[in-house]
Design a protein around this motif. Structure first.
Motif, short mmCIF file in Angstrom:
data_model
loop_
_atom_site.label_atom_id
_atom_site.label_comp_id
_atom_site.label_asym_id
_atom_site.label_seq_id
_atom_site.Cartn_x
_atom_site.Cartn_y
_atom_site.Cartn_z
N GLN A 1 1.04 -1.31 0.73
CA GLN A 1 -0.15 0.32 0.00
C GLN A 1 1.12 1.57 -0.17
OE1 GLN A 1 -3.26 0.34 3.21
NE2 GLN A 1 -3.43 -2.01 2.71
N SER A 2 2.29 1.21 -0.45
CA SER A 2 2.80 2.49 0.00
C SER A 2 2.85 3.82 -1.38
CB SER A 2 4.12 1.68 -0.62
OG SER A 2 5.04 0.75 0.55
N PHE A 3 2.13 3.07 -2.19
CA PHE A 3 1.96 3.77 -3.72
C PHE A 3 0.06 3.53 -3.50
CE2 PHE A 3 5.62 2.01 -5.42
CZ PHE A 3 6.09 3.17 -5.01
N GLY A 4 -0.72 3.99 -2.22
CA GLY A 4 -1.96 3.57 -2.28
C GLY A 4 -2.42 3.03 -3.07
N SER A 5 -4.33 2.86 -3.09
CA SER A 5 -4.41 2.43 -3.99
C SER A 5 -6.17 2.71 -4.13
CB SER A 5 -5.02 1.06 -3.21
OG SER A 5 -6.22 -0.41 -4.06
N GLY A 6 -7.02 1.91 -5.71
CA GLY A 6 -7.78 2.48 -5.81
C GLY A 6 -7.70 4.26 -6.90
N ALA A 7 -8.44 4.84 -6.56
CA ALA A 7 -8.89 5.74 -7.80
C ALA A 7 -7.43 6.71 -7.54
CB ALA A 7 -9.56 6.85 -7.55
N HIS A 8 -7.19 6.96 -6.69
CA HIS A 8 -5.79 7.65 -6.03
C HIS A 8 -4.58 7.14 -6.29
CE1 HIS A 8 -7.71 11.49 -5.33
NE2 HIS A 8 -8.95 11.05 -5.07
N PHE A 9 -4.18 6.01 -6.35
CA PHE A 9 -3.25 5.39 -6.71
C PHE A 9 -1.99 6.11 -7.60
CE2 PHE A 9 -0.28 2.54 -8.57
CZ PHE A 9 0.58 1.22 -7.45
N CYS A 10 -0.79 6.02 -6.79
CA CYS A 10 0.31 6.97 -7.47
C CYS A 10 0.74 7.08 -8.92
CB CYS A 10 1.19 6.94 -6.47
SG CYS A 10 2.87 7.32 -6.42
N LEU A 11 0.72 8.04 -9.62
CA LEU A 11 0.99 7.62 -10.83
C LEU A 11 1.89 7.85 -10.85
CD1 LEU A 11 -0.44 8.74 -13.55
CD2 LEU A 11 0.02 11.00 -13.51
N GLY A 12 3.33 8.35 -10.39
CA GLY A 12 4.91 8.57 -10.24
C GLY A 12 5.40 6.56 -9.29
N ALA A 13 4.29 5.93 -9.17
CA ALA A 13 5.18 4.36 -8.50
C ALA A 13 5.78 3.71 -9.53
CB ALA A 13 3.80 3.67 -8.57
N HIS A 14 6.13 3.43 -10.92
CA HIS A 14 6.93 3.44 -12.41
C HIS A 14 8.06 3.81 -11.47
CE1 HIS A 14 4.20 0.49 -13.63
NE2 HIS A 14 3.79 1.48 -14.25
N LEU A 15 8.18 5.45 -12.06
CA LEU A 15 8.91 6.34 -11.89
C LEU A 15 10.07 6.07 -10.60
CD1 LEU A 15 11.30 8.37 -13.06
CD2 LEU A 15 9.38 9.91 -11.77
N ALA A 16 9.66 5.47 -9.18
CA ALA A 16 9.66 5.24 -8.11
C ALA A 16 10.62 4.45 -7.81
CB ALA A 16 8.84 6.20 -7.19
N ARG A 17 10.39 2.91 -8.36
CA ARG A 17 10.99 1.54 -8.83
C ARG A 17 12.00 2.14 -10.19
NH1 ARG A 17 4.78 -0.77 -7.93
NH2 ARG A 17 4.48 -1.91 -6.21
N MET A 18 11.28 2.77 -10.89
CA MET A 18 12.44 2.60 -11.75
C MET A 18 14.05 3.25 -10.95
SD MET A 18 14.49 5.03 -14.32
CE MET A 18 13.03 6.02 -14.92
N GLU A 19 13.76 4.32 -10.61
CA GLU A 19 15.29 4.93 -10.13
C GLU A 19 16.07 4.95 -8.42
OE1 GLU A 19 15.04 9.83 -8.56
OE2 GLU A 19 12.22 9.11 -9.51
N ALA A 20 14.75 3.77 -7.50
CA ALA A 20 15.39 3.42 -6.96
C ALA A 20 16.03 1.91 -7.33
CB ALA A 20 14.44 2.62 -6.47
N ARG A 21 14.82 0.60 -8.43
CA ARG A 21 15.79 -0.27 -8.99
C ARG A 21 17.65 0.43 -9.90
NH1 ARG A 21 16.13 -1.22 -14.05
NH2 ARG A 21 13.83 0.02 -14.55
N VAL A 22 17.14 1.61 -10.35
CA VAL A 22 18.84 1.92 -11.39
C VAL A 22 19.85 2.28 -10.19
CG1 VAL A 22 19.12 3.77 -12.74
CG2 VAL A 22 17.45 2.92 -12.87
N ALA A 23 19.10 3.29 -9.46
CA ALA A 23 20.11 3.94 -8.54
C ALA A 23 21.07 2.51 -6.93
CB ALA A 23 19.87 4.75 -6.86
N LEU A 24 20.07 1.63 -6.75
CA LEU A 24 21.08 0.62 -5.84
C LEU A 24 21.58 -0.45 -6.84
CD1 LEU A 24 18.53 -0.10 -3.94
CD2 LEU A 24 19.71 0.94 -3.09
N THR A 25 21.19 -0.40 -8.41
CA THR A 25 22.00 -1.38 -8.74
C THR A 25 23.14 -1.18 -9.10
OG1 THR A 25 19.55 -2.56 -9.33
CG2 THR A 25 21.87 -2.78 -11.04
N GLU A 26 23.33 0.05 -9.54
CA GLU A 26 24.71 1.00 -9.81
C GLU A 26 25.24 1.27 -8.75
OE1 GLU A 26 25.36 1.95 -12.86
OE2 GLU A 26 23.72 0.57 -13.74
N MET A 27 24.98 1.37 -7.83
CA MET A 27 25.51 1.43 -6.78
C MET A 27 26.70 -0.30 -6.12
SD MET A 27 24.47 2.35 -2.71
CE MET A 27 25.26 1.39 -1.54
N PHE A 28 25.87 -1.00 -6.59
CA PHE A 28 26.33 -2.23 -5.76
C PHE A 28 26.43 -2.89 -6.86
CE2 PHE A 28 23.81 -4.48 -1.79
CZ PHE A 28 24.28 -3.54 -1.32
#
Length: 403
Positions: free
Chosen positions: A342-369
């Motif tokens: 539920q980090s990005f909510g649910s229903g009508a107000h589900f976070c529009l930026g969920a894709h962006l947040a996940r992509m950023e975190a994946r890229v950032a942590l992958t590059e670091m590791f």
């Protein structure tokens, strides 16, 4: 089933609560699944099923006064800085649909190579500083990347990004004991809005290929976004897209440090990074508390909550509910989470930026590791952010072991 228990207190402004909210949440779930704080004027839902139902009930639980408990952020003006997050349908649906024409999954996908470049630039500097000992992961990396990515998306020139990031930080900063928006944050907000106004005016004269231009071009049956609506969305990106992703990156590092057995396999299998991100989102989500306003009345646990009262939804608590997750207080990378997140909510107000947040975190942590073979957090010197709704670190000093 509200509680008169005098010693059970949920105060979103309390520093002890910020340090570790989870024991408080457990008591709420067990003793007062519908909790009432008359002094601060709110109700709270803490169980997974109740929080999820709350997110999905966008008619009785209204967003129109905003999603923050802070008095200056609440009220009919909330949509000026929180865009469609502080609206109900049909206004919410109209604005969200128009914004979605510019803020597309394809645009996010095409941004990934640039996100990788920006992450690499910040990592280069952090690694250099780390050779001399301890480095602040938030100052050098987690606190810089998300706002720079938003600036990249919007089309903010590289030479302005440090200033824009400083204003964004100023918008969010709260000193101890401050329960409302301080003058410095209001000044930073005005500076940002003026900057974005000038940017929108420039794009009106000459379109480019950034999100700001795409928002100006977005159109459905002749309906277009006004400048104020575009500014509101840009400001929402700064608040919702910057702050929460910074916290996600630091929370992932902290809990990785605290659970070395869980993090060890990630070094040799970078495909596990998205699983690490998901478990961080569950275990210690950035966005802990979201407010709603009762429209009409709402009856839960044999109690009627009156029209106009504030209800807090606690996804931070929902994710530690043993009714929804096995051993919820254990940090287990790769556990089954799925639609229960539920980090990005649910229903009508589900976070529009969920894709962006996940992509950023994946890229950032992958590059670091790719570059390190170990890290140690200096827990004694780590400093938590003090906020009534987000959870994470202002400073996270660490030492790095290089490949």
């Amino acid at each position: 089933m509200t509680t008169p228990t005098s010693d059970l207190l949920l105060d979103p402004y309390d520093y002890d609560f910020h340090e570790d909210p989870y024991p408080y949440y457990k008591r709420l779930r067990d003793e007062a699944p519908l909790y009432h704080n008359a002094d601060l004027g709110f109700w709270a839902l803490s169980r997974h099923s109740d929080v999820l139902a709350g997110f999905r009930n966008s008619t009785t639980l209204s967003n129109k006064f905003g999603v923050s408990l802070d008095p200056a952020s609440r009220g009919p003006h909330a949509s000026k800085t929180m865009s469609f997050l502080a609206m109900d349908d049909p206004a919410h649906l109209r604005l969200r649909t128009l914004v979605s024409k510019g803020f597309t999954p394809r645009r996010i996908r095409e941004l990934e190579p640039r996100v990788t470049e920006i992450a690499t630039q910040h990592l280069d500097i952090m690694m250099e500083k780390a050779t001399g000992g301890t480095v602040d992961y938030v100052n050098e990396f987690a606190g810089k990347l998300p706002m720079d990515v938003i600036s990249e998306l919007m089309g903010v020139p590289v030479e302005d990004r440090d200033q824009v990031r400083a204003w964004a930080d100023g918008v969010m900063h709260r000193d101890e004991g401050v329960t409302d928006v301080p003058p410095a944050a209001i000044e930073a907000s005005l500076n940002l809005i003026v900057y974005y106004q000038e940017m929108v005016a420039e794009r009106r004269k000459k379109l480019t290929d950034d999100l700001t231009s795409a928002l100006l071009e977005a159109e459905i049956d002749g309906d277009r976004l006004t400048d104020d609506e575009i500014l509101g969305f840009m400001f929402l990106m700064v608040i919702a897209g910057n702050e929460t992703t910074t916290k996600l990156l630091a929370n992932a590092a902290f809990w990785g440090h605290k659970n070395p057995d869980q993090i060890a396999p990630v070094y040799t299998d970078l495909d596990r990074v998205p699983l690490w991100v998901e478990e961080t989102l569950r275990y210690d989500t950035s966005s802990q508390i979201l407010a709603r306003t009762v429209e009409g009345e709402l009856t839960l646990y044999d109690t009627t909550i009156p029209d106009g009262d504030v209800v807090l939804l606690l996804p931070g608590s929902a994710h530690r509910d043993e009714r929804a997750f096995e051993n919820p207080d254990d940090f287990i990378i790769g556990r089954e989470i799925g639609a229960k997140l539920q980090s990005f909510g649910s229903g009508a107000h589900f976070c529009l930026g969920a894709h962006l947040a996940r992509m950023e975190a994946r890229v950032a942590l992958t590059e670091m590791f790719k570059r390190i073979r170990g890290f140690e957090v200096d827990e004694a010197s780590a400093v938590r952010v003090h906020s009534s709704n987000v959870r994470g670190f202002a400073h996270l000093p660490m030492t790095l072991k290089f490949n």
